[in-house]
Design a protein around this motif. Structure first.
Motif, short mmCIF file in Angstrom:
data_model
loop_
_atom_site.label_atom_id
_atom_site.label_comp_id
_atom_site.label_asym_id
_atom_site.label_seq_id
_atom_site.Cartn_x
_atom_site.Cartn_y
_atom_site.Cartn_z
N ASP A 33 17.30 60.48 109.18
CA ASP A 33 17.63 59.34 109.46
C ASP A 33 18.79 58.51 109.09
O ASP A 33 19.15 57.46 109.52
CB ASP A 33 16.52 58.26 109.31
N ARG A 36 21.44 54.91 102.77
CA ARG A 36 22.15 53.86 102.41
C ARG A 36 23.85 54.62 102.30
O ARG A 36 24.66 53.77 102.80
CB ARG A 36 22.09 53.20 101.23
N TRP A 103 22.28 48.04 105.87
CA TRP A 103 22.85 49.51 106.73
C TRP A 103 21.72 49.69 107.64
O TRP A 103 22.01 50.17 108.77
CB TRP A 103 23.18 50.42 105.62
N ARG A 104 20.26 49.40 107.47
CA ARG A 104 19.46 49.87 108.32
C ARG A 104 19.57 48.72 109.74
O ARG A 104 19.59 49.40 111.14
CB ARG A 104 18.10 49.85 107.89
N LYS A 105 19.81 47.72 109.26
CA LYS A 105 19.93 46.79 110.31
C LYS A 105 21.17 47.19 111.17
O LYS A 105 21.35 46.85 112.55
CB LYS A 105 20.20 45.08 109.89
N ARG A 108 20.48 50.84 113.00
CA ARG A 108 19.30 50.93 113.78
C ARG A 108 19.33 49.76 114.99
O ARG A 108 18.94 49.98 116.10
CB ARG A 108 18.26 51.20 113.04
#
Length: 176
Positions: A33, A36, A103-105, A108
């Motif tokens: 996935d 960071r 980073w996820r926001k 993704r």
């Protein structure tokens, strides 16, 4: 940028998901996935200097800790970027001010490339073996991301398992 050597034989920690504890030095989970400091497809092993930091990184803000196995690693790495004191414009280029981006926001939800991925790309291209950086989950904690593809025979990241307690494969997990 500050480049240092980690070790020889410095101890780091990581909580392993039980199902994947048979491959404690693999960065394949992060490659799935992304993380960071690694894009999807790029293997990276995330470790912490202290067990409490490793626990909080593993927990990722959940109210209840999922099952996990604490492992210690003996690490010796050459050419590690040291951001452990945080961003300092006297030491780091201005791009590094965004190392702690959400980073996820970005990846993704916005479906864009997080600045931290560009930063790690530059480290990987420069041959760095890893990056020390402050934990965003545990105040005062330090993490190390190891770029597995850049390791040389002189580098070492070995799980400390003298009694061979970690599983050797996934045979204890039924296939459903």
């Amino acid at each position: 940028m500050k480049i240092i050597r980690v070790g020889p034989d410095e101890v780091f920690h990581r909580y392993l998901t039980p199902k994947w504890a048979f491959a404690p030095a693999s960065g394949a989970g992060a490659a799935g996935d992304g993380g960071r400091f690694n894009r999807p497809g790029v293997e990276a092993l995330y470790l912490s200097r202290a067990p409490q930091t490793a626990l909080e990184e593993y927990q990722q803000g959940a109210s209840i800790v999922p099952p996990g196995t604490l492992a210690a690693y003996i690490v010796t790495l050459d050419q590690v970027a040291d951001l452990s004191a945080g961003f300092d414009p006297a030491t780091w280029s201005k791009e590094w001010a965004a190392w702690d981006c959400p980073w996820r926001k970005i990846a993704r939800i916005a479906r864009k490339i997080p600045p931290s991925w560009h930063l790690s790309d530059s480290l990987i291209e420069a041959g760095c073996r890893g990056l020390l950086f402050p934990s965003l989950r545990h105040a005062g904690g330090t993490n190390l991301v190891v770029f597995n593809a850049n390791l040389t025979p002189e580098d070492s990241v070995v799980v400390h398992d003298p009694e061979c307690r970690l599983p050797k494969d996934q045979s204890s997990w039924p296939v459903s």
